[in-house]
Design a protein around this motif. Sequence first.
Motif, PDB file in Angstrom:
ATOM      1  N   GLY A   1       0.942  -1.274  -0.199  1.00 39.79           N
ATOM      2  CA  GLY A   1      -0.443   0.064  -0.126  1.00 39.79           C
ATOM      3  C   GLY A   1       0.612   0.911   0.218  1.00 39.79           C
ATOM      4  N   LYS A   2       1.923   0.888   0.883  1.00 47.63           N
ATOM      5  CA  LYS A   2       3.153   2.348  -0.076  1.00 47.63           C
ATOM      6  C   LYS A   2       3.421   2.637  -0.992  1.00 47.63           C
ATOM      7  CE  LYS A   2       3.970   2.412   5.442  1.00 47.63           C
ATOM      8  NZ  LYS A   2       4.528   1.575   6.182  1.00 47.63           N
ATOM      9  N   ALA A   3       3.720   1.133  -1.157  1.00 47.14           N
ATOM     10  CA  ALA A   3       4.239   1.805  -3.057  1.00 47.14           C
ATOM     11  C   ALA A   3       3.019   1.768  -3.592  1.00 47.14           C
ATOM     12  CB  ALA A   3       5.187   0.119  -3.555  1.00 47.14           C
ATOM     13  N   HIS A   4       2.576   1.544  -3.850  1.00 50.44           N
ATOM     14  CA  HIS A   4       0.691   1.791  -4.595  1.00 50.44           C
ATOM     15  C   HIS A   4      -0.457   2.264  -3.828  1.00 50.44           C
ATOM     16  CE1 HIS A   4       3.187  -0.333  -7.894  1.00 50.44           C
ATOM     17  NE2 HIS A   4       3.479  -1.116  -6.387  1.00 50.44           N
ATOM     18  N   PRO A   5      -0.359   3.677  -2.939  1.00 53.13           N
ATOM     19  CA  PRO A   5      -1.183   3.907  -2.691  1.00 53.13           C
ATOM     20  C   PRO A   5      -2.353   4.222  -3.119  1.00 53.13           C
ATOM     21  CG  PRO A   5       0.461   5.964  -3.353  1.00 53.13           C
ATOM     22  CD  PRO A   5       0.140   4.322  -3.950  1.00 53.13           C
ATOM     23  N   CYS A   6      -2.782   3.922  -4.154  1.00 53.33           N
ATOM     24  CA  CYS A   6      -4.307   3.721  -5.132  1.00 53.33           C
ATOM     25  C   CYS A   6      -4.735   2.636  -5.547  1.00 53.33           C
ATOM     26  CB  CYS A   6      -4.376   4.638  -5.903  1.00 53.33           C
ATOM     27  SG  CYS A   6      -3.598   6.309  -5.846  1.00 53.33           S
ATOM     28  N   SER A   7      -5.986   2.014  -4.972  1.00 53.77           N
ATOM     29  CA  SER A   7      -6.234   0.991  -5.240  1.00 53.77           C
ATOM     30  C   SER A   7      -6.421   0.574  -6.336  1.00 53.77           C
ATOM     31  CB  SER A   7      -7.628   0.270  -4.061  1.00 53.77           C
ATOM     32  OG  SER A   7      -9.544   1.146  -4.587  1.00 53.77           O
ATOM     33  N   VAL A   8      -6.865  -0.755  -7.195  1.00 55.46           N
ATOM     34  CA  VAL A   8      -7.585  -0.575  -8.270  1.00 55.46           C
ATOM     35  C   VAL A   8      -8.635  -0.242  -8.654  1.00 55.46           C
ATOM     36  CG1 VAL A   8      -8.432  -2.085 -10.837  1.00 55.46           C
ATOM     37  CG2 VAL A   8      -6.332  -2.783  -8.730  1.00 55.46           C
ATOM     38  N   GLU A   9      -9.750  -0.400  -8.149  1.00 54.26           N
ATOM     39  CA  GLU A   9     -10.733   0.566  -7.951  1.00 54.26           C
ATOM     40  C   GLU A   9     -10.534   1.975  -8.583  1.00 54.26           C
ATOM     41  OE1 GLU A   9     -10.221  -1.669  -6.302  1.00 54.26           O
ATOM     42  OE2 GLU A   9     -11.763  -3.183  -6.685  1.00 54.26           O
ATOM     43  N   ARG A  10      -9.849   2.874  -7.139  1.00 55.56           N
ATOM     44  CA  ARG A  10      -9.660   4.207  -7.611  1.00 55.56           C
ATOM     45  C   ARG A  10      -9.300   4.546  -8.649  1.00 55.56           C
ATOM     46  NH1 ARG A  10     -10.532   9.202  -7.030  1.00 55.56           N
ATOM     47  NH2 ARG A  10      -9.395  10.483  -6.677  1.00 55.56           N
ATOM     48  N   LEU A  11      -8.630   4.220  -9.157  1.00 57.00           N
ATOM     49  CA  LEU A  11      -7.670   4.275 -10.061  1.00 57.00           C
ATOM     50  C   LEU A  11      -8.685   4.160 -11.957  1.00 57.00           C
ATOM     51  CD1 LEU A  11      -3.911   2.167  -9.545  1.00 57.00           C
ATOM     52  CD2 LEU A  11      -4.451   4.212  -9.920  1.00 57.00           C
ATOM     53  N   GLU A  12      -9.168   2.808 -11.271  1.00 57.61           N
ATOM     54  CA  GLU A  12     -10.310   2.831 -12.243  1.00 57.61           C
ATOM     55  C   GLU A  12     -11.256   4.206 -13.140  1.00 57.61           C
ATOM     56  OE1 GLU A  12     -12.083  -0.918 -12.367  1.00 57.61           O
ATOM     57  OE2 GLU A  12     -10.879  -2.178 -13.260  1.00 57.61           O
ATOM     58  N   SER A  13     -11.380   4.870 -11.326  1.00 56.17           N
ATOM     59  CA  SER A  13     -12.268   5.359 -11.427  1.00 56.17           C
ATOM     60  C   SER A  13     -11.980   6.907 -11.635  1.00 56.17           C
ATOM     61  CB  SER A  13     -12.632   5.431  -9.933  1.00 56.17           C
ATOM     62  OG  SER A  13     -13.643   7.393  -9.831  1.00 56.17           O
ATOM     63  N   ILE A  14     -10.269   7.165 -11.410  1.00 61.16           N
ATOM     64  CA  ILE A  14      -9.840   8.169 -12.118  1.00 61.16           C
ATOM     65  C   ILE A  14     -10.084   8.616 -13.457  1.00 61.16           C
ATOM     66  CG2 ILE A  14      -7.677   9.476 -12.139  1.00 61.16           C
ATOM     67  CD1 ILE A  14      -7.460   7.911  -9.142  1.00 61.16           C
ATOM     68  N   LEU A  15      -9.850   6.942 -14.378  1.00 68.17           N
ATOM     69  CA  LEU A  15      -9.693   7.359 -15.907  1.00 68.17           C
ATOM     70  C   LEU A  15     -11.164   7.721 -16.477  1.00 68.17           C
ATOM     71  CD1 LEU A  15      -6.321   4.113 -15.860  1.00 68.17           C
ATOM     72  CD2 LEU A  15      -6.627   6.061 -17.061  1.00 68.17           C
ATOM     73  N   ARG A  16     -12.237   6.543 -15.513  1.00 72.85           N
ATOM     74  CA  ARG A  16     -13.742   6.987 -15.869  1.00 72.85           C
ATOM     75  C   ARG A  16     -13.766   8.542 -16.289  1.00 72.85           C
ATOM     76  NH1 ARG A  16     -16.114   1.762 -17.260  1.00 72.85           N
ATOM     77  NH2 ARG A  16     -14.950  -0.317 -15.988  1.00 72.85           N
ATOM     78  N   SER A  17     -13.057   8.804 -14.858  1.00 67.15           N
ATOM     79  CA  SER A  17     -13.603  10.614 -15.360  1.00 67.15           C
ATOM     80  C   SER A  17     -13.034  10.991 -15.651  1.00 67.15           C
ATOM     81  CB  SER A  17     -13.169  11.041 -13.828  1.00 67.15           C
ATOM     82  OG  SER A  17     -13.718  10.142 -12.476  1.00 67.15           O
ATOM     83  N   VAL A  18     -11.426  11.025 -16.764  1.00 66.07           N
ATOM     84  CA  VAL A  18     -11.012  11.635 -17.233  1.00 66.07           C
ATOM     85  C   VAL A  18     -11.564  10.941 -18.541  1.00 66.07           C
ATOM     86  CG1 VAL A  18      -8.382  11.323 -18.582  1.00 66.07           C
ATOM     87  CG2 VAL A  18      -8.695  11.321 -16.162  1.00 66.07           C
ATOM     88  N   VAL A  19     -12.326   9.585 -18.882  1.00 62.68           N
ATOM     89  CA  VAL A  19     -12.719   9.570 -20.566  1.00 62.68           C
ATOM     90  C   VAL A  19     -13.873  10.235 -20.533  1.00 62.68           C
ATOM     91  CG1 VAL A  19     -13.652   7.341 -21.286  1.00 62.68           C
ATOM     92  CG2 VAL A  19     -11.493   7.364 -20.629  1.00 62.68           C
ATOM     93  N   ASP A  20     -14.875  10.134 -19.718  1.00 62.61           N
ATOM     94  CA  ASP A  20     -16.013  11.003 -19.276  1.00 62.61           C
ATOM     95  C   ASP A  20     -15.743  12.666 -20.204  1.00 62.61           C
ATOM     96  OD1 ASP A  20     -18.726  11.043 -19.410  1.00 62.61           O
ATOM     97  OD2 ASP A  20     -18.767  11.500 -16.873  1.00 62.61           O
ATOM     98  N   TYR A  21     -14.578  12.980 -18.950  1.00 61.87           N
ATOM     99  CA  TYR A  21     -14.395  14.769 -19.089  1.00 61.87           C
ATOM    100  C   TYR A  21     -14.320  14.695 -20.669  1.00 61.87           C
ATOM    101  CZ  TYR A  21     -12.350  18.938 -19.305  1.00 61.87           C
ATOM    102  OH  TYR A  21     -11.923  20.420 -19.377  1.00 61.87           O
ATOM    103  N   GLU A  22     -13.561  13.822 -21.592  1.00 58.77           N
ATOM    104  CA  GLU A  22     -12.661  13.835 -22.775  1.00 58.77           C
ATOM    105  C   GLU A  22     -13.928  13.429 -23.890  1.00 58.77           C
ATOM    106  OE1 GLU A  22     -10.341  15.189 -24.802  1.00 58.77           O
ATOM    107  OE2 GLU A  22      -9.542  15.601 -22.054  1.00 58.77           O
ATOM    108  N   SER A  23     -14.986  12.623 -23.502  1.00 56.38           N
ATOM    109  CA  SER A  23     -16.096  12.171 -23.607  1.00 56.38           C
ATOM    110  C   SER A  23     -17.245  13.782 -24.370  1.00 56.38           C
ATOM    111  CB  SER A  23     -17.352  11.772 -23.813  1.00 56.38           C
ATOM    112  OG  SER A  23     -16.336  10.624 -23.219  1.00 56.38           O
ATOM    113  N   GLU A  24     -17.568  14.876 -22.898  1.00 53.64           N
ATOM    114  CA  GLU A  24     -17.906  16.260 -24.143  1.00 53.64           C
ATOM    115  C   GLU A  24     -16.910  16.918 -24.603  1.00 53.64           C
ATOM    116  OE1 GLU A  24     -17.631  17.388 -20.055  1.00 53.64           O
ATOM    117  OE2 GLU A  24     -18.837  15.960 -19.527  1.00 53.64           O
TER     118      GLU A  24
END
Length: 129
Positions: A72-95
């Motif tokens: 967790g110290k080496a990778h502080p973000c969970s896979v779920e959190r990273l996927e959420s961030i990427l979905r937000s970036v893609v959603d933003y670019e969809s606009e």
Amino acid sequence: MLNCKRNWVRIADQEEENFCHIHAWQTDSEKGGGKTIAIVDLLTGRVIYLDQAARNDPMVQKRIHSITDKAGKAHPCSVERLESILRSVVDYESEEGPENGRFNLEAMGFTEEEMIFFGFPPSIDGEEG
């Protein structure tokens, strides 16, 4: 009620690439009787139990928690959190519209498959098969 007894006399862990294998022995001897009881993914902290008794063994759980804390110290973000961030970036670019959004996402390094996975509409060219 949880079983909180120790199931093994000795445990050890061994890192291989991005995984940590947890081995256990019924005796103090390293010869024979040892087996892999759990595997920890060092990138996500996810634990795969190969022996269900390891879930409730206090010695095993202590070792797993020390490994996942380190991961967790080496990778502080969970896979779920990273996927959420990427979905937000893609959603933003969809606009931005299909053409500009696709261009921007490609410039960021997204493949067509990744864009679709994270919610960008498939291109007309990408649907041909």
